[in-house]
Scaffold this motif. Sequence first.
Motif, short mmCIF file in Angstrom:
data_model
loop_
_atom_site.label_atom_id
_atom_site.label_comp_id
_atom_site.label_asym_id
_atom_site.label_seq_id
_atom_site.Cartn_x
_atom_site.Cartn_y
_atom_site.Cartn_z
N ALA A 186 0.83 -1.20 0.00
CA ALA A 186 0.00 0.00 0.00
C ALA A 186 0.86 1.25 0.00
N LEU A 187 1.91 1.27 0.81
CA LEU A 187 2.81 2.42 0.85
C LEU A 187 3.54 2.59 -0.49
N SER A 188 3.91 1.47 -1.09
CA SER A 188 4.57 1.54 -2.40
C SER A 188 3.62 2.10 -3.46
N ALA A 189 2.34 1.70 -3.39
CA ALA A 189 1.36 2.24 -4.33
C ALA A 189 1.16 3.73 -4.12
N MET A 190 1.21 4.17 -2.86
CA MET A 190 1.09 5.60 -2.58
C MET A 190 2.25 6.38 -3.15
N GLU A 191 3.45 5.79 -3.10
CA GLU A 191 4.61 6.45 -3.70
C GLU A 191 4.41 6.70 -5.18
N ARG A 192 3.72 5.76 -5.85
CA ARG A 192 3.48 5.89 -7.29
C ARG A 192 2.14 6.57 -7.58
N GLU A 193 1.50 7.10 -6.52
CA GLU A 193 0.23 7.83 -6.64
C GLU A 193 -0.87 6.95 -7.21
N ARG A 194 -0.85 5.70 -6.86
CA ARG A 194 -1.93 4.77 -7.23
C ARG A 194 -2.86 4.67 -6.03
N TRP A 195 -3.71 5.66 -5.90
CA TRP A 195 -4.52 5.83 -4.71
C TRP A 195 -5.56 4.72 -4.53
N VAL A 196 -6.17 4.28 -5.61
CA VAL A 196 -7.19 3.23 -5.52
C VAL A 196 -6.56 1.93 -5.00
N ALA A 197 -5.44 1.54 -5.61
CA ALA A 197 -4.76 0.32 -5.18
C ALA A 197 -4.34 0.41 -3.72
N ALA A 198 -3.79 1.56 -3.34
CA ALA A 198 -3.35 1.73 -1.95
C ALA A 198 -4.52 1.60 -0.99
N GLY A 199 -5.64 2.24 -1.31
CA GLY A 199 -6.80 2.17 -0.44
C GLY A 199 -7.35 0.76 -0.31
N LEU A 201 -5.70 -2.07 -0.74
CA LEU A 201 -4.75 -2.89 0.01
C LEU A 201 -4.90 -2.65 1.51
N ILE A 202 -5.11 -1.39 1.90
CA ILE A 202 -5.33 -1.10 3.31
C ILE A 202 -6.66 -1.68 3.77
N ALA A 203 -7.67 -1.63 2.91
CA ALA A 203 -8.96 -2.24 3.25
C ALA A 203 -8.81 -3.74 3.47
N ALA A 204 -7.93 -4.38 2.71
CA ALA A 204 -7.71 -5.82 2.87
C ALA A 204 -7.11 -6.14 4.23
N MET A 205 -6.44 -5.17 4.84
CA MET A 205 -5.85 -5.39 6.15
C MET A 205 -6.90 -5.47 7.26
N THR A 206 -8.15 -5.13 6.95
CA THR A 206 -9.20 -5.21 7.98
C THR A 206 -9.56 -6.65 8.33
N VAL A 207 -8.89 -7.62 7.70
CA VAL A 207 -9.06 -9.00 8.16
C VAL A 207 -8.58 -9.13 9.60
N LYS A 208 -7.76 -8.18 10.03
CA LYS A 208 -7.35 -8.09 11.44
C LYS A 208 -7.46 -6.62 11.85
N PRO A 209 -8.68 -6.14 12.07
CA PRO A 209 -8.90 -4.70 12.27
C PRO A 209 -8.28 -4.13 13.53
N THR A 210 -7.93 -4.98 14.50
CA THR A 210 -7.33 -4.46 15.73
C THR A 210 -5.95 -3.85 15.49
N ALA A 231 -10.01 3.24 0.92
CA ALA A 231 -9.91 2.27 2.02
C ALA A 231 -11.26 2.09 2.69
N THR A 232 -12.01 3.18 2.85
CA THR A 232 -13.33 3.10 3.46
C THR A 232 -14.29 2.33 2.57
N VAL A 233 -14.28 2.67 1.28
CA VAL A 233 -15.15 1.96 0.34
C VAL A 233 -14.81 0.47 0.30
N GLY A 234 -13.52 0.17 0.21
CA GLY A 234 -13.11 -1.23 0.16
C GLY A 234 -13.49 -1.99 1.42
N THR A 235 -13.34 -1.36 2.58
CA THR A 235 -13.69 -2.01 3.84
C THR A 235 -15.18 -2.35 3.88
N ILE A 236 -16.02 -1.42 3.45
CA ILE A 236 -17.47 -1.65 3.44
C ILE A 236 -17.83 -2.77 2.48
#
Length: 363
Positions: A186-199, A201-210, A231-236
């Motif tokens: 996700a951080l690597s995608a942010m470096e390349r300004e790929r905002w959708v992919a980054a979001g 990927l972060i949404a996928a991390m909600t498999v362990k939301p704690t 990330a919000t859209v992906g999480t929902i």
Amino acid sequence: MIQSKSPGGADLNVGRPSPETSRGIAVLTRISGILAALSVLGLVVYFGAAVFVMTSEIYKGDVFPADYIAFWASGQLALDGRAIEAFDTATITTAVTIPAEYDPKQYYWMYPPTWAAVTTPLGALPFWVAWPLFSAATVVLYITAIGRWAGRLPGEQNLLLAAPVVVLGAMNGNTGLLLAGLLILALSAMERERWVAAGLLIAAMTVKPTLGVLIPVALIAGGYWRVVLWATVGTIVFALLAAIPFGFEYWARFFAEILIAADRLAEGGIPTEVMVTWYGFGRALGAGHDAAILGQIGFSVVAVGLIGWGWRRGGRLAEKGALLLIATPLARLTRIITRWPSRWRGLSCGSMPGMDSAAASKP
């Protein structure tokens, strides 16, 4: 060293390492390669020996001691139409067979249906296949992720692969390498300004939301609003998709278990020696539950402040990302629950279907 000049008088050696530096880099690269090879060899030998034992006629169990046991057991229950029963400690512990000489511990399930959707298909495979397959997949994801950022130091990628935490994470089959890989990608995608992919990927991390306490703090402080949006859209979307096979009752039971976890911590029902948090560190030093919780809260407050300050002030994303990677597992949400969880549980989920009656009757 003889200085070389171009016809125009420019120094051709500017930016070039000296022969001594080049030899040092070569040595470090070779050493890191050897360490990485030894780590991979160790994993192959470990899993090979475990599979050999498990497939032998003298082995009387269907699982081998590893964190992955709970994942595989939940998959077994889900395939049997009893997915929500994984939250019952006795049920998930007895869902697998392990020889008595291994002194099996109790297993707990505190994961959302999004993670159950991942573990369920692997439950269809024998444990001796599913466990190495899962670990190998997380290692490959981790290597892919660090490959995008490593390389600034001699042998850096090899050293990151040979790190003890990587080897132990692969052996145990837990979510550590998976989540680290997703965050780095996700951080690597942010470096390349790929905002959708980054979001996403972060949404996928909600498999362990704690583990997600500090990530939104960093994104908001840094002004990465498009990443927050996706990330919000992906999480929902992921949450709704997971509710299709498992139902919304699974989500309700998951949040109920988060509250019950605080009671288990206080009573010593969850081993603290394996917790990579300040709470676990405090308990290992002999501190009581309340004192360790206060220490965890204090660290988490400091971590939120540092992450917010570091991401707001600008700078290279790689450096800010490294700070986030270090702080994220240390500020886990389940370690910040205060000392009155039973009251919360009574208000929010005391009558939840399937709740353990003994736990629900606690004052």
